[in-house]
Design a protein around this motif. Sequence first.
Motif, PDB file in Angstrom:
ATOM      1  N   THR A 208      46.203 -19.602  21.113  1.00 21.88           N
ATOM      2  CA  THR A 208      45.543 -20.906  21.236  1.00 21.88           C
ATOM      3  C   THR A 208      45.594 -21.753  19.979  1.00 21.88           C
ATOM      4  N   GLY A 209      45.850 -21.143  18.823  1.00 19.72           N
ATOM      5  CA  GLY A 209      45.806 -21.882  17.565  1.00 19.72           C
ATOM      6  C   GLY A 209      44.405 -22.155  17.084  1.00 19.72           C
ATOM      7  N   GLN A 210      43.397 -21.585  17.761  1.00 15.83           N
ATOM      8  CA  GLN A 210      42.012 -21.813  17.364  1.00 15.83           C
ATOM      9  C   GLN A 210      41.502 -20.684  16.469  1.00 15.83           C
ATOM     10  N   VAL A 211      40.496 -21.009  15.677  1.00 20.96           N
ATOM     11  CA  VAL A 211      39.901 -20.032  14.767  1.00 20.96           C
ATOM     12  C   VAL A 211      38.940 -19.144  15.545  1.00 20.96           C
ATOM     13  N   ILE A 212      39.189 -17.831  15.497  1.00 22.25           N
ATOM     14  CA  ILE A 212      38.340 -16.879  16.205  1.00 22.25           C
ATOM     15  C   ILE A 212      37.546 -15.995  15.252  1.00 22.25           C
ATOM     16  N   GLY A 213      37.791 -16.154  13.955  1.00 21.95           N
ATOM     17  CA  GLY A 213      37.062 -15.347  12.986  1.00 21.95           C
ATOM     18  C   GLY A 213      37.413 -15.740  11.569  1.00 21.95           C
ATOM     19  N   ILE A 214      36.843 -14.998  10.630  1.00 24.70           N
ATOM     20  CA  ILE A 214      37.103 -15.235   9.218  1.00 24.70           C
ATOM     21  C   ILE A 214      37.287 -13.888   8.529  1.00 24.70           C
ATOM     22  N   ASN A 215      38.380 -13.773   7.798  1.00 23.87           N
ATOM     23  CA  ASN A 215      38.695 -12.531   7.096  1.00 23.87           C
ATOM     24  C   ASN A 215      37.686 -12.293   5.973  1.00 23.87           C
ATOM     25  N   ASN A 216      37.173 -11.041   5.856  1.00 24.84           N
ATOM     26  CA  ASN A 216      36.205 -10.856   4.770  1.00 24.84           C
ATOM     27  C   ASN A 216      36.280  -9.582   3.967  1.00 24.84           C
ATOM     28  N   THR A 217      36.854  -8.493   4.475  1.00 27.15           N
ATOM     29  CA  THR A 217      36.809  -7.280   3.655  1.00 27.15           C
ATOM     30  C   THR A 217      37.820  -6.255   4.131  1.00 27.15           C
ATOM     31  N   GLY A 218      37.928  -5.180   3.360  1.00 30.11           N
ATOM     32  CA  GLY A 218      38.788  -4.063   3.717  1.00 30.11           C
ATOM     33  C   GLY A 218      38.386  -2.840   2.919  1.00 30.11           C
ATOM     34  N   ASN A 219      38.607  -1.680   3.500  1.00 28.66           N
ATOM     35  CA  ASN A 219      38.262  -0.440   2.803  1.00 28.66           C
ATOM     36  C   ASN A 219      39.413  -0.063   1.868  1.00 28.66           C
ATOM     37  N   GLU A 220      39.182  -0.153   0.573  1.00 30.69           N
ATOM     38  CA  GLU A 220      40.240   0.025  -0.416  1.00 30.69           C
ATOM     39  C   GLU A 220      40.586   1.486  -0.691  1.00 30.69           C
ATOM     40  N   ASP A 221      39.558   2.306  -0.883  1.00 29.11           N
ATOM     41  CA  ASP A 221      39.779   3.641  -1.452  1.00 29.11           C
ATOM     42  C   ASP A 221      39.286   4.781  -0.581  1.00 29.11           C
ATOM     43  N   GLY A 222      38.843   4.484   0.637  1.00 31.85           N
ATOM     44  CA  GLY A 222      38.293   5.540   1.475  1.00 31.85           C
ATOM     45  C   GLY A 222      36.837   5.839   1.181  1.00 31.85           C
ATOM     46  N   GLY A 223      36.205   5.018   0.328  1.00 33.51           N
ATOM     47  CA  GLY A 223      34.789   5.199   0.013  1.00 33.51           C
ATOM     48  C   GLY A 223      33.911   4.919   1.222  1.00 33.51           C
ATOM     49  N   ARG A 224      32.664   5.343   1.117  1.00 34.89           N
ATOM     50  CA  ARG A 224      31.744   5.285   2.248  1.00 34.89           C
ATOM     51  C   ARG A 224      30.614   4.292   1.987  1.00 34.89           C
ATOM     52  N   CYS A 225      30.713   3.108   2.594  1.00 39.98           N
ATOM     53  CA  CYS A 225      29.636   2.104   2.587  1.00 39.98           C
ATOM     54  C   CYS A 225      29.355   1.544   1.188  1.00 39.98           C
ATOM     55  N   THR A 226      30.356   1.552   0.303  1.00 40.34           N
ATOM     56  CA  THR A 226      30.173   1.026  -1.043  1.00 40.34           C
ATOM     57  C   THR A 226      30.929  -0.286  -1.192  1.00 40.34           C
ATOM     58  N   LEU A 227      30.718  -0.985  -2.296  1.00 38.60           N
ATOM     59  CA  LEU A 227      31.393  -2.249  -2.526  1.00 38.60           C
ATOM     60  C   LEU A 227      32.900  -2.056  -2.457  1.00 38.60           C
ATOM     61  N   ASN A 228      33.557  -2.895  -1.676  1.00 36.32           N
ATOM     62  CA  ASN A 228      34.993  -2.832  -1.424  1.00 36.32           C
ATOM     63  C   ASN A 228      35.417  -1.642  -0.570  1.00 36.32           C
ATOM     64  N   ASN A 229      34.442  -0.931  -0.039  1.00 32.97           N
ATOM     65  CA  ASN A 229      34.725   0.203   0.846  1.00 32.97           C
ATOM     66  C   ASN A 229      33.742   0.212   2.016  1.00 32.97           C
ATOM     67  N   PRO A 230      33.878  -0.757   2.929  1.00 30.57           N
ATOM     68  CA  PRO A 230      32.950  -0.814   4.055  1.00 30.57           C
ATOM     69  C   PRO A 230      33.107   0.388   4.973  1.00 30.57           C
ATOM     70  N   CYS A 231      32.015   0.743   5.629  1.00 31.60           N
ATOM     71  CA  CYS A 231      32.035   1.817   6.621  1.00 31.60           C
ATOM     72  C   CYS A 231      31.610   1.244   7.965  1.00 31.60           C
ATOM     73  N   GLU A 232      32.002   1.916   9.026  1.00 29.22           N
ATOM     74  CA  GLU A 232      31.646   1.517  10.374  1.00 29.22           C
ATOM     75  C   GLU A 232      30.441   2.335  10.842  1.00 29.22           C
ATOM     76  N   VAL A 233      29.463   1.644  11.414  1.00 32.17           N
ATOM     77  CA  VAL A 233      28.274   2.315  11.935  1.00 32.17           C
ATOM     78  C   VAL A 233      28.221   2.073  13.439  1.00 32.17           C
ATOM     79  N   ALA A 234      28.348   3.136  14.207  1.00 32.91           N
ATOM     80  CA  ALA A 234      28.327   3.040  15.662  1.00 32.91           C
ATOM     81  C   ALA A 234      26.919   2.770  16.168  1.00 32.91           C
ATOM     82  N   ALA A 235      26.805   2.438  17.443  1.00 34.99           N
ATOM     83  CA  ALA A 235      25.495   2.132  18.026  1.00 34.99           C
ATOM     84  C   ALA A 235      24.536   3.306  17.910  1.00 34.99           C
ATOM     85  N   ASP A 236      25.062   4.539  17.909  1.00 39.22           N
ATOM     86  CA  ASP A 236      24.192   5.714  17.796  1.00 39.22           C
ATOM     87  C   ASP A 236      23.923   6.118  16.355  1.00 39.22           C
TER      88      ASP A 236
END
Length: 275
Positions: A208-236
Amino acid sequence: MQLRRALATVAAAAAAAVLLGQPASAAPAPAIQAATLASTISLSNCSASLVRYPTSVSTDRAMMLTNGHCYERGFIAAGTVLRNVSSTRSGTLLNASGGALGTVRADRVLYATMTGTDVTLYRLNTTFASLQSTYGATALTLSSSRPSAGTSMSIPSGYWKRVWNCAIDGFVPTLREDEWSWTDSIRYNAGCDTIGGTSGSPIVSSATGQVIGINNTGNEDGGRCTLNNPCEVAADGTVSVLSGRGYGEQTYWFTTCLTSARVIDLTLSGCLLPD
């Protein structure tokens, strides 16, 4: 967050190198297609883009979208939302090939936060019509719909003058990085190797050429929930880490909070932007 990665990348590079004229009732021209740098903006430390709401008209003030962590006064504390704050942020508006068209300048932060999402939306000191007339620049339209898994997309970075072509792998109920948590985040496909400086780049639907989001981060080093190393938290509550994976935040939320006068009202029923 990819802002700090940008600063580190630039420092390393430096060391290595010694490193719109329409009637007021009409909407601006249709959104440009993906895979070019048209209407992207290069900031001093991040990427940004020239954007409009689906209901914007040519005489409205133009807007610039980037990350909350690209806010000129630094990272925004968790739990904080900024509204209608004065600004003098400027950036270089680019054409399709990444050439500089001119400087655009903000006079107000319409909305900014790093809580729930990671965005700063600026009001510029000129109109869509003026930018169209002066530079031939057409703002990217913010989609009013939630994107779907599998969507092909481009991530054009004004900072690097480069386009990444990727796809949505899925969505993360909660993405956590240091003190910040983001909701219903976009997970990119493996191999979508966005780098520092791509922070604030629009995520543009290839269809569509429309904006659907904004890029913001990436896990650099495999770290867990630290700066520059986001972690995913499931609903449970289960926490998982995908080393090297990139993420973005959805932007259709803005369209759920607009009045008929195209003003952000966080009290509107169905508004998804954190307040």
